[in-house]
Scaffold this active site. Structure first.
Site, short mmCIF file in Angstrom:
data_model
loop_
_atom_site.label_atom_id
_atom_site.label_comp_id
_atom_site.label_asym_id
_atom_site.label_seq_id
_atom_site.Cartn_x
_atom_site.Cartn_y
_atom_site.Cartn_z
N ASP A 96 61.98 -23.89 27.52
CA ASP A 96 60.71 -24.30 26.92
C ASP A 96 60.08 -23.03 26.34
OD1 ASP A 96 58.50 -25.64 26.03
OD2 ASP A 96 58.15 -26.72 27.90
C1 BGC Z 1 56.24 -27.87 25.16
C2 BGC Z 1 57.55 -28.43 24.63
C3 BGC Z 1 57.63 -28.20 23.14
C4 BGC Z 1 57.50 -26.72 22.85
C5 BGC Z 1 57.58 -26.38 21.39
C6 BGC Z 1 56.00 -26.44 24.71
O1 BGC Z 1 54.70 -26.07 24.99
O2 BGC Z 1 56.23 -27.95 26.57
O3 BGC Z 1 57.65 -29.80 24.93
O4 BGC Z 1 58.83 -28.71 22.64
O5 BGC Z 1 56.24 -26.28 23.34
O6 BGC Z 1 56.49 -26.86 20.69
#
Ligand code: BGC
Length: 731
Positions: free
Chosen positions: A268
């Site tokens: 993530d």
């Molecule tokens: C989220 C993810 C997301 C990523 C990119 C993170 O803060 O938890 O679900 O895909 O950001 O935007």
């Protein structure tokens, strides 16, 4: 003569089987050959890459990208959010890139999709989002997201599917297959136990192995082993003290070992916390947004660690192999589809999901479907009637090419014949207090007075209340369970002014609507329902669409009834955590498993949803009375549509183990099927349950065990309305 016919048909049957076998073998051979060719290409690329070039491929090189290799013609790996649709292009710092070419279809949110109970729609969602991602040249869509809805306040419940691992699994597999049919990799997220937003970057989840295996992992397992998802995103939080992004047990033992995952583990954003541990424990690609990218754990530090012998070059090669494997199935694959964006077909999918997701909760006065020939005027009241939901909050949204609001939908469908008057009623503003969101104000007396006057001057009122996409948001949970923005006072005032009031609650997660259930005759649940939101809603209200949505989670009557809040709340250990540890004390008893086992009456149970027609279940039979471990139970029953409207009904089949030697939930969903039945007709519905799906996870032997003995089969319209039961024996 008869014998000859039988012989002939048997004979031609054999020929057909033979041809089919040959065709399947041919297909399998072609697949193996293609995989072998890919393998050869990957190995040849790896041989030509320098160590520095390999490491350049293992970390972010932009907000949503990771570098390929120009010298060898490997394009950058481009990612984008999901799951609501393809996110707009952003520049460094997350600001909009201000393109005019990146609007997209806004698909209904995850819990809306789950409320359809329709895996075919999950496939179409994945497929159409895949086409849009292809048109934008995206390698990996950061979707679908399906963490279990452990408790009602989680800020991301709207993005996820449900509280049930089986429903989640069936939808996840189809979403992944649909997406990947367009040569775009799914990135299933967030692996694992990311079930709250409070302290998500630091909190450690303490969970027993059985709950992990039976509740929180099955949809990931299904997405990998059945759906063949090409990438997976590690969660921000820790599992049993170790970050998921460097969790050897999750990533190496379970995912890559037991499930034989061949694709890439993507972190993530900003979720990697070490170099050596993460590299050796299964992380493949470190993503994050702020530069300088050479300071990332998987950049210069990784190079140094390889040179120091702490991470082997073989480990680096394996990661590059996984990334190239993803590239050769997507951006670098043969016959790459061109993709398409904002097509009428995509709008139709968004419409169909929205239409099947809306849940009729109460219709005691038969105000619905609207008697449009008799109604002359309608008061449409509430901020949610004019609000859009494609953007908002902290998390991923979509720059929707269009979104039909509820008011616009009603005007589209009824505006020519019915006088529609609008009053705002409340303002949907919130405040963030640390890691929780709370409404920024209570009831607004001026707006309520206006709404009451409007309701008094019309034949009926339709109130649109609930949450919104700012209030329900990534990175924060809701502070409490109550209806926000003074909505209850508005509902009471409008209902007193006009008894013909329909309440439409819009939200992605359960809210306390106990007062409304008690006092109001007519309640509809809707969601952040995509580009076609208002049209689908108007069609349900007018009866063009007979509602068929069923709740994907339990609504507790009060928060303390729900498992994460039921234990000694004093130390907050079960939620949101004590000293950064959250203890999943309820174990396997998540959602309806808890309410049914503990015999707690919920406000609305899992699987609940009414229709404009009535269904009568009868004649549940199984193909046999007794089964062995490798067989499949086939249950058949009849469902008659006894009302006036054609409709779609989701038959839910739960299983209950009688006299189990281990702790069990009162019942567990093991099969479901949505069927369309014309008015007055009867459908024969067949549901299959492989006996192996009755297994529990035995922590002593680390094996799935099917307990012999008797099992009850319970077929119902919801988890609490069981219409037919039967019993089988497993030998
Ligand atoms: C989220 C993810 C997301 C990523 C990119 C993170 O803060 O938890 O679900 O895909 O950001 O935007």
């Amino acid at each position: 003569m008869i014998n000859k016919t039988i012989m002939k048909s048997k004979f031609s049957g054999r020929i057909f089987c033979g041809i089919l076998m040959l065709a399947l073998c041919g297909q399998a051979n072609a697949q193996t050959k293609a995989e072998q060719a890919t393998e050869a290409k990957i190995n040849s690329v790896i041989k030509q890459l320098t160590l520095q070039e390999k490491i350049a491929m293992l970390h972010a090189s932009g907000v949503f990208s990771a570098a390929g290799n120009k010298r060898l013609g490997i394009p950058d790996l481009m990612t984008d959010d999901g799951p609501l649709g393809v996110r707009e292009a952003v520049k460094e710092g997350w600001g909009s890139a201000n393109l005019t070419t990146d609007s997209a279809t806004f698909f209904p949110n995850g819990s809306a999709l789950a409320a359809t109970w329709n895996p075919e729609l999950a496939y179409r969602f994945g497929h159409d989002m895949g086409e849009e991602a292809r048109a934008r040249n995206i390698t990996v869509m950061l979707a679908p997201a399906f963490n279990i809805c452990r408790m009602p306040l989680c800020g991301r419940t709207y993005e996820y599917y449900s509280e049930d691992p089986f429903l989640n699994s069936r939808l996840a597999v189809q979403s992944v297959e649909g997406l990947q049919s367009q040569h775009v990799a799914a990135c299933v997220k967030h692996f694992a136990v990311n079930n709250q937003e409070i302290e998500r970057d630091r909190v450690s989840v303490n969970i027993d192995e059985r709950a992990l295996r039976e509740i929180y992992l099955p949809a990931f397992k299904a997405a990998i082993t059945e759906g063949n998802a090409w990438t997976i995103m590690s969660a921000y939080n820790k599992l049993r003290g170790t970050y998921c992004s460097e969790n050897d047990y999750l990533l190496n033992t379970i995912l890559k070992g037991e499930w034989k995952f061949k694709g890439a583990v993507i972190s993530d954003w900003g979720g990697v916390h070490s170099t050596v541990a993460a590299a050796n424990h299964g992380m493949d690609l470190e993503m994050g947004s702020p530069p300088p990218y050479n300071t990332y754990y998987f950049a210069d530090k990784l190079l140094d660690s390889v040179k120091a012998g702490k991470v082997s070059e073989k480990t680096i090669d394996e990661k590059v192999h996984r990334i190239l494997w993803v590239m050769y199935h997507t951006t670098m694959s043969d016959n790459l589809p061109a993709g398409s964006i904002n097509t009428p077909a995509h709008s139709k999918t968004a419409y169909d999901i929205a239409a099947e997701s809306i849940v009729l909760l109460k219709n005691d006065k038969n105000l619905l479907p609207l008697n449009t020939s008799a109604i002359k005027s309608i008061a449409v009241i509430g901020d949610n009637a004019t609000r859009t939901f494609h953007l908002g909050g902290f998390g991923a949204g979509v720059k929707a090419r269009y979104e039909v609001t509820a008011l616009a939908g009603l005007q589209n469908r009824l505006g020519k014949t019915i006088d529609i008057k609008y009053a705002q009623g409340y303002t949907g503003d919130y405040k963030a207090f640390g890691m929780v969101n709370s409404p920024s104000h209570g009831p607004d007396s001026a707006l309520i007075a206006q709404a009451v006057a409007t309701a008094k001057s019309t034949d009926m009122a339709i109130l649109f209340i609930g949450g919104n996409r700012d209030f329900e948001s990534e990175s924060r949970d809701r502070k409490d369970f109550g209806l926000p923005f003074g909505e209850q006072v508005l509902v009471d005032a409008v209902t007193a002014a006009n008894p013909n009031t329909i309440v439409v609650v819009v939200g992605g997660a359960p809210y306390d609507i106990g007062q409304i259930k008690k006092n109001n005759s007519t309640i509809v649940w809707s969601w952040y329902n995509g580009s076609e939101n208002g049209n689908a809603l108007a069609d349900v209200l007018t009866g063009k669409i007979n509602p068929s949505g069923k709740m994907p989670f339990t609504f507790p009557a009060q928060l303390q009834d729900s498992p994460a809040f039921a234990f000694d709340t004093h130390d907050l250990a079960a939620y949101p955590g004590n000293k950064l540890t959250v203890d999943y004390k309820e174990g396997i008893l998540v959602g309806y498993r808890w309410f049914d086992t503990k015999k707690i009456e919920p406000l609305y149970c899992f699987g609940y949803g009414l229709s404009y027609t009535d269904y009568k279940y009868s004649d549940l039979v199984t193909s046999k009375k007794s089964y062995t471990a490798n067989e499949t139970i086939t249950a058949t029953l009849k469902v008659a549509n006894t009302g006036k409207y054609a409709g779609k009904e989701t038959v839910q089949l739960y299983v209950s183990k009688t006299g189990s030697l281990v702790d069990r939930a009162d019942k567990e969903l093991k099969a479901f099927k949505k069927v369309e039945i014309a008015a007055g007709q009867t459908a024969t519905v067949t549901l299959n349950i492989p006996v192996k799906d009755l297994a529990y996870y035995d922590v002593k032997t680390s094996k799935w065990v099917v307990e012999p003995g008797k099992y009850k089969l319970l077929a119902g319209t919801s988890s609490r309305n069981i219409e037919q039961d039967g019993e089988i024996t497993v030998q």
